[in-house]
Design a protein around this motif. Structure first.
Motif, PDB file in Angstrom:
ATOM      1  N   GLU A 152       0.788  -0.978   0.116  1.00  0.00           N
ATOM      2  CA  GLU A 152      -0.123   0.540  -0.131  1.00  0.00           C
ATOM      3  C   GLU A 152       0.812   1.053   0.267  1.00  0.00           C
ATOM      4  OE1 GLU A 152      -3.685  -0.698   2.588  1.00  0.00           O
ATOM      5  OE2 GLU A 152      -2.430  -2.309   2.383  1.00  0.00           O
ATOM      6  N   ILE A 165       1.431   1.990  -3.780  1.00  0.00           N
ATOM      7  CA  ILE A 165       0.370   2.369  -4.773  1.00  0.00           C
ATOM      8  C   ILE A 165       0.795   4.548  -5.002  1.00  0.00           C
ATOM      9  CG2 ILE A 165      -2.035   3.171  -5.041  1.00  0.00           C
ATOM     10  CD1 ILE A 165      -2.480   1.698  -2.518  1.00  0.00           C
ATOM     11  N   PHE A 189      -5.628   3.464 -10.161  1.00  0.00           N
ATOM     12  CA  PHE A 189      -5.165   3.321  -9.067  1.00  0.00           C
ATOM     13  C   PHE A 189      -4.301   2.344  -9.799  1.00  0.00           C
ATOM     14  CE2 PHE A 189      -8.494   6.064  -7.912  1.00  0.00           C
ATOM     15  CZ  PHE A 189      -7.751   7.068  -7.154  1.00  0.00           C
ATOM     16  N   ILE A 218      -2.108  -0.605  -7.675  1.00  0.00           N
ATOM     17  CA  ILE A 218      -1.299  -1.157  -6.037  1.00  0.00           C
ATOM     18  C   ILE A 218      -0.931  -2.052  -6.644  1.00  0.00           C
ATOM     19  CG2 ILE A 218      -2.605  -2.320  -4.144  1.00  0.00           C
ATOM     20  CD1 ILE A 218      -4.805  -1.385  -5.455  1.00  0.00           C
ATOM     21  N   GLN A 260       0.676  -6.208 -10.362  1.00  0.00           N
ATOM     22  CA  GLN A 260      -0.665  -4.534  -9.774  1.00  0.00           C
ATOM     23  C   GLN A 260      -1.689  -5.778  -9.894  1.00  0.00           C
ATOM     24  OE1 GLN A 260       1.808  -0.569 -10.504  1.00  0.00           O
ATOM     25  NE2 GLN A 260       1.579  -2.180 -12.930  1.00  0.00           N
TER      26      GLN A 260
END
Length: 416
Positions: A57, A60, A87, A89, A119
């Motif tokens: 996290e 990100i 986004f 991650i 990701q």
């Protein structure tokens, strides 16, 4: 959009993978089996171990672009302008475990943009919105993914193959990776014993061995595939070293063992230092192709956890139970005695079982900062993770990154 945790049940995936393990062992030729038990075990663990994905996290990153969104009003379709927030991650682990449905009572359906290059990509499209609303929606999505990953962890850690013959040999029979190791050892030893018995019977017959027409072996050696990711080596004068990114990945993986301990405390209550260390080794070997070893000779002593590439040490860690400030001081001295001049990255893993954990965490930074080799504090990673810069013994210019990771290990409750 792509659904998450929506494939066939995870329990079926685990059972199929376990069946594939047994079929793989059965398919090994006698010539391959001659390569030795330890080599074969390492190759099998590389191939079949599972690492439950861990979301990074703190890494990100995001992007946005304008898009057209079709709206229907009174039977008429119009294209309105909106903004798409994307986004990215990063995660560490087996991507297959994001695709199958774990056993749980949660009926929530999760959808993402896609999974790509390690990701999870989530997109949120809004016409008129505020950053707070976008952030809250992203946080809900991440929370839901982590909830399902906890279900996946429970399924993987609770895997039970019902193999009493393995249990009778004193081997662990729960937890997928533990089952893989135990089954592989048992089945390989059984096959090697049978082949040796067959060879003894044949020799006692007294007949000469039939010569094959071809002198070439009837098998092909296949190079091992890296399972999840490879270690990025920085080259300096032909000596491999661990990149900063991979060092952070290792620390991230080790730190997340706290989640495993919290979710399955009963599995750790009675474990001693060596047994706890093995859990960390399983995680490292699951990610870094079986190159982590325990209690390996290095420099002037033995270190608990060692990662090697091309016979060169790139990472060293020491495990200790907290028993006062001297625990940290003595462990640092021990680590420094292990480190060769080229070793620049290390970790100290502290297990706490008898003391107030908050008090222990407060004492760690001052103890390290008093050490004669201390140079600076890099950052406080979390309440239980710290990083420092030390220097090598007898070389103040040669710096070492030292991470100190603390774990609170559950204890057996006193009976009344």
């Amino acid at each position: 959009m792509q659904p998450l945790f929506n494939g066939y049940p995870l329990t079926i995936f685990l059972n199929n993978r376990y069946t594939d393990l047994q079929n793989h062992i059965d398919s090994l030729t006698p010539l391959v089996l001659e390569r030795g038990l330890s080599v074969l075990l390492e190759e099998i663990e590389n191939k079949f171990f599972l690492q439950v994905p861990l979301l990074k996290e703190n890494e990100i990153h995001a992007d946005h672009n304008e898009v057209s969104v079709m709206q229907t009003n009174f039977g008429r379709s119009t294209a309105d302008k909106a903004t798409k927030f994307t986004f990215f991650i990063p995660f560490l682990g087996n991507v297959e475990l994001l695709q199958h449905e774990p056993s749980c009572t949660n009926s929530l359906k999760l959808e993402i943009e896609r999974i790509e290059q390690g990701q999870i990509i989530i997109s949120i499209t809004k016409a008129n919105t505020q950053s707070k609303e976008i952030k809250e929606e992203l946080e809900r999505a991440i929370k839901n993914i982590k909830t399902f990953l906890s279900y996946v962890e429970d399924n993987v850690q609770g895997f039970y193959p019902n193999k009493p013959e393995i249990e009778s040999h004193g081997m662990p029979v729960t937890g997928f990776n533990s089952v893989v190791s135990a089954t592989a050892r048992y089945e390989l030893e059984k096959r090697q014993t049978k082949l040796q018995k067959d060879e003894d019977i044949f020799k006692n017959l007294g007949y000469p061995l039939k010569r094959k027409e071809s002198t070439f072996p009837d098998y092909t050696a296949v190079p091992l595939q890296r399972k999840i990711q490879s270690i990025s080596l920085q080259q300096q004068q032909s000596e491999p070293s661990l990149s900063d990114d991979d060092y952070e990945d290792i620390l991230f993986l080790l730190s997340n063992m706290s989640l495993v301990i919290e979710r399955c405390p009963e599995a750790f209550i009675k474990l001693n230092e060596e047994s706890l260390r093995m859990h960390f080794l399983v995680q490292l070997n699951g990610l870094y192709e079986g190159q982590a070893t325990g209690e390996t000779f290095n420099a002037e002593g033995r270190t608990d956890i060692l990662v090697r590439v091309n016979n060169k040490t790139i990472f060293i860690a020491e495990c200790k139970f907290w028993d006062g400030e001297k625990t940290v001081t003595n462990a640092i001295n021990q680590l420094l005695s292990y480190l060769c001049w080229r070793d620049t990255k290390a970790a100290l893993i502290i297990f706490n079982r008898k003391y107030n954990f908050s008090s222990v965490l407060k004492k760690i930074p001052p103890v390290v900062e008093k050490h004669p080799n201390y140079k600076s504090t890099i950052k406080l990673e979390s309440e239980s993770s710290f990083q420092f810069i030390l220097h090598q013994n007898n070389d103040i210019e040669r710096e070492i990154k030292l991470a100190v990771l603390a774990f609170n290990v559950p204890v057996v409750a006193n009976s009344k």
